[in-house]
Structures are given as structure tokens and as C-alpha cells.
Design an enzyme around this catalytic site. Sequence first.
Site, short mmCIF file in Angstrom:
data_model
loop_
_atom_site.label_atom_id
_atom_site.label_comp_id
_atom_site.label_asym_id
_atom_site.label_seq_id
_atom_site.Cartn_x
_atom_site.Cartn_y
_atom_site.Cartn_z
N GLY A 57 28.03 15.27 -33.69
CA GLY A 57 28.90 16.33 -33.17
C GLY A 57 30.29 16.26 -33.76
CG PHE A 58 34.73 18.28 -32.93
CD1 PHE A 58 35.47 18.11 -34.10
CD2 PHE A 58 35.43 18.43 -31.73
CE1 PHE A 58 36.86 18.07 -34.07
CE2 PHE A 58 36.81 18.42 -31.69
CZ PHE A 58 37.52 18.23 -32.86
CB THR A 93 26.25 21.56 -29.57
OG1 THR A 93 26.46 20.22 -29.13
CG2 THR A 93 25.77 22.42 -28.42
CB SER A 132 27.79 16.11 -23.09
OG SER A 132 27.97 17.25 -22.27
CE LYS A 144 15.98 17.08 -18.68
NZ LYS A 144 14.76 17.74 -19.24
CG ASN A 146 17.67 7.50 -20.15
OD1 ASN A 146 17.06 6.91 -19.26
ND2 ASN A 146 17.37 8.75 -20.51
CE1 TYR A 190 31.09 18.95 -20.86
CE2 TYR A 190 33.15 19.43 -19.74
CZ TYR A 190 32.47 18.83 -20.78
OH TYR A 190 33.16 18.12 -21.73
CE LYS A 226 30.98 15.19 -20.42
NZ LYS A 226 30.67 14.23 -21.48
CE1 TYR A 261 23.04 2.11 -13.69
CE2 TYR A 261 22.68 0.42 -15.34
CZ TYR A 261 22.19 1.41 -14.52
OH TYR A 261 20.85 1.71 -14.54
P1 NAD Z 1 29.89 18.60 -29.81
O1 NAD Z 1 29.01 19.63 -29.19
O2 NAD Z 1 30.37 18.83 -31.18
O3 NAD Z 1 29.20 17.18 -29.76
C1 NAD Z 1 28.25 16.80 -28.81
C2 NAD Z 1 27.07 16.19 -29.55
O4 NAD Z 1 26.12 15.72 -28.58
C3 NAD Z 1 26.34 17.20 -30.43
O5 NAD Z 1 26.14 16.65 -31.72
C4 NAD Z 1 25.02 17.43 -29.70
O6 NAD Z 1 23.98 17.79 -30.57
C5 NAD Z 1 24.82 16.08 -29.03
N1 NAD Z 1 23.94 16.13 -27.85
C6 NAD Z 1 24.03 16.96 -26.79
N2 NAD Z 1 23.04 16.71 -25.90
C7 NAD Z 1 22.33 15.67 -26.42
C8 NAD Z 1 21.19 14.95 -25.98
N3 NAD Z 1 20.58 15.25 -24.82
N4 NAD Z 1 20.72 13.93 -26.75
C9 NAD Z 1 21.34 13.62 -27.93
N5 NAD Z 1 22.42 14.27 -28.40
C10 NAD Z 1 22.90 15.29 -27.65
O7 NAD Z 1 31.13 18.43 -28.79
P2 NAD Z 1 32.41 17.48 -28.88
O8 NAD Z 1 33.60 18.32 -28.67
O9 NAD Z 1 32.34 16.61 -30.08
O10 NAD Z 1 32.21 16.61 -27.55
C11 NAD Z 1 31.80 15.26 -27.60
C12 NAD Z 1 31.94 14.64 -26.23
O11 NAD Z 1 33.31 14.67 -25.82
C13 NAD Z 1 31.15 15.36 -25.14
O12 NAD Z 1 30.62 14.40 -24.25
C14 NAD Z 1 32.19 16.19 -24.44
O13 NAD Z 1 31.85 16.44 -23.09
C15 NAD Z 1 33.42 15.30 -24.56
N6 NAD Z 1 34.67 16.09 -24.47
C16 NAD Z 1 35.10 16.82 -25.54
C17 NAD Z 1 36.27 17.54 -25.41
C18 NAD Z 1 36.83 18.35 -26.55
O14 NAD Z 1 37.87 18.99 -26.38
N7 NAD Z 1 36.27 18.35 -27.73
C19 NAD Z 1 36.98 17.54 -24.21
C20 NAD Z 1 36.48 16.81 -23.15
C21 NAD Z 1 35.33 16.06 -23.30
#
Ligand code: NAD
Length: 313
Positions: A11-12, A36, A76, A92, A100, A146, A150, A160
Site C-alpha cells: 500500500g501507500f 487497495t 486495511s 474483518k 491473526n 473503520y 480500529k 494481548y
Molecule cells: P492503502 O490502502 O494504500 O494501504 C493498505 C494496504 O493494505 C493495501 O496495500 C491493501 O491492499 C492492504 N490490505 C487491505 N486489507 C488487507 C487484507 N485483508 N489482507 C492483506 N492486505 C490487506 O492505505 P494507507 O494509507 O497506506 O494505509 C495504511 C494503514 O495506515 C491502514 O491501516 C490505515 O488504516 C492506516 N492509516 C492511514 C492514514 C493515512 O492518512 N494514509 C491515516 C490513518 C491511518
Amino acid sequence: MPRIVVTGGAGFLGSHLCEALLERGEQVVAIDNLVTGSVDNIAHLFGEPGFTFVEHDVSNYVWVPGRVDAVMHLASPASPADFERIPIQILKVGGLGTHNCLGLARAKGATFFLASTSEVYGDPLVHPQPETYWGNVNPIGPRGVYDEAKRYAEAMAMAYHRHHGVETRIVRIFNTYGPRMRPDDGRAVSNFVVAALKGEPLTVYGDGSQTRSFTYVDDEVRGFLALLDSDVTTPVNIGNPDTEQTILELAQIVLEVTGSSSEIRFVPAAVDDPTQRRPDITRARELLGWEPAVDLRTGLEHTAEHFARALKR
Ligand code: NAD
Ligand code: UDP
């Protein structure tokens, strides 16, 4: 050499984190189901010694053979656009996926690191938000899938920690932006920059008076590593309090940074959209020695360069 599992590694944020860990000489096992994320984000890492990618949904049982020193659980979907598109998957991965990953951490004697969010504060009645604020969340609204996932993940991590002695690190991430966001991700920064570059209208939801504080990805990931390396088991806000802007101001800054003459168009407000958000980062400053360094305009310039390249491709 430490070996770190990064869920959501394609992801990002996850891809930037994998890069930063590899730069420190650590081994990385990235796990992602690509819901995503994209392999494009990590394609340049495949040749790196110590990097492994596993395509897997962490809401199903997770096992990684061999040594594991930390499980960093970032998997996520994170964009409000996804809250209505794939709500059950979000619940989920925040619930079953977190369980897990905690099980894996416990079995390996590894540290568990949770990517939590400023969304645990909901539509905050306290401003700025310290970690001691319990939040104001609507559990049954569209954002509840969401926010509550969280909040449950944080509760599970702390259980845990207390019950099984697992080392925990919990980062509450505030709106983070930068290269590798998806152009169609649906979040404000990506929507605005992409629209500005295409000469299309920037859509402001509501009257644009709601505020957010925007953190550049390099600052955020530096905060993750500072927290991972610390001994702080309870949540820490990592965000940039100096960048609080109304969303209308953000749209105007994006137009300036990109030199775009797109119009700003007002459309109906999103349901339960938080009215204000700004981190209190006293804990991060005092316990981690962390400070954000990148100002909003500089960060947006880097982001606009990324989207300009992505749109050309
Ligand atoms: P993103 O969508 O780019 O990255 C999330 C990654 O998780 C994706 O690559 C997606 O494919 C993977 N993923 C989702 N469900 C999955 C699953 N069941 N099994 C395996 N992989 C799975 O989003 P992001 O912005 O990089 O966010 C990363 C994390 O940071 C997330 O947990 C998000 O809630 C948290 N977060 C991000 C921000 C933000 O501003 N970017 C803010 C608050 C929290
Ligand atoms: N927003 C907007 N136009 C868009 C996308 C988002 O006005 O095209 C608003 C959204 O309603 C919210 C803010 O920008 O008030 C930040 O939204 P984002 O999706 O980036 O993150 P979050 O709501 O999770 O903080």
C-alpha cells in the site's frame, strides 16, 4: 539482522515503510492481498536482498516461517470512499486480521505494531486531540466500520499486551499524503491534486470549513520507526499539528501549488464527516523525540510531481 513482517506492505504507507526498513539493513516480509494496494508500489524492491512479498489476505490465518522480530500491521483500506464500497472487509481486517497478526507476534515473541488512526477520536469534541481523549464515534454510521474496527484493534492489542505480555506499539496516524497515493483513492489530497492537474473541478464536500492536519509520508514513516524502536506500549499520535487547514483552504493551496485554474465546486457534505482534527503531539515529542519536518506546500509539490508522472503513464 532483524526480520520484520509488514502487512499492507504493497500500500501507500506500507511500501514507504518497507523501503525505510530495508534501508536500515533489516529484512522485510511484506504481506498484502492487493485490495487497495499494488505491486507497482514495491516492484523496485523485488531485487533487494532481504525483501519477500507474499500475496495473502490477513483476515485468514497468517503464518510466516522462521524468525520474526516485529509484526507491523498496516493492512486495511483507509479511504472514506472504501468505507461504503467494502465495509465488511474493513471490519474483518481490523478485527480478524488484527487477531491473526497478534497471534503471529505472540508465537514468535515479536513486537506487534498497529497502524491505528486519528479516526478513533471520531468527530472530536476536544481540540487538538491528545491520546487521553476517548473520542466521539457513531458506531452505526458509514464511518463506523473503520473507526470501530480500529478501536477494537487497539483494544485487542492492549489485551494481548496485558494478558499475554506481547510488546505493543500503537500509532494513531493523522491524514498522511505523498507519492504512491492512488489517483482514484478518494481522499482529499489525491482528489484535489489529480483534479487540479487534469483541469477538472475540485469537489469540496460541504462548505469546506472542516479542518484536517496533513502529514507528509516521510515524516510519518520516520515516526513509525521512532515508535517501533521505543518502549512505548500505549498509543502515540503521529501527525503534523502545524498544517491544520480547512478543506477549502487545502483546495486553494493545491490550486496555487499546481498552478491550476480549475474551479472549486461545492457538493453535499459526507455523513458524519469530522468537523475538526489536529494532533496534540506532546507524547511523540517527549517520548520519541519526533517532530514533523516537511511543510504542507513542499509536501504537496512532491505529491503533485508524483501524480503528474502517474497521469502521464
Ligand atoms: P492503502 O490502502 O494504500 O494501504 C493498505 C494496504 O493494505 C493495501 O496495500 C491493501 O491492499 C492492504 N490490505 C487491505 N486489507 C488487507 C487484507 N485483508 N489482507 C492483506 N492486505 C490487506 O492505505 P494507507 O494509507 O497506506 O494505509 C495504511 C494503514 O495506515 C491502514 O491501516 C490505515 O488504516 C492506516 N492509516 C492511514 C492514514 C493515512 O492518512 N494514509 C491515516 C490513518 C491511518
Ligand atoms: N473531501 C472533500 N473533497 C474530496 C475528498 C474529501 O471535500 O474530494 C473532504 C472530506 O469530506 C473530509 C476531508 O476532505 O472533510 C478529508 O477527507 P479524506 O478523505 O482525505 O480523509 P478523512 O475524512 O478520513 O480525514
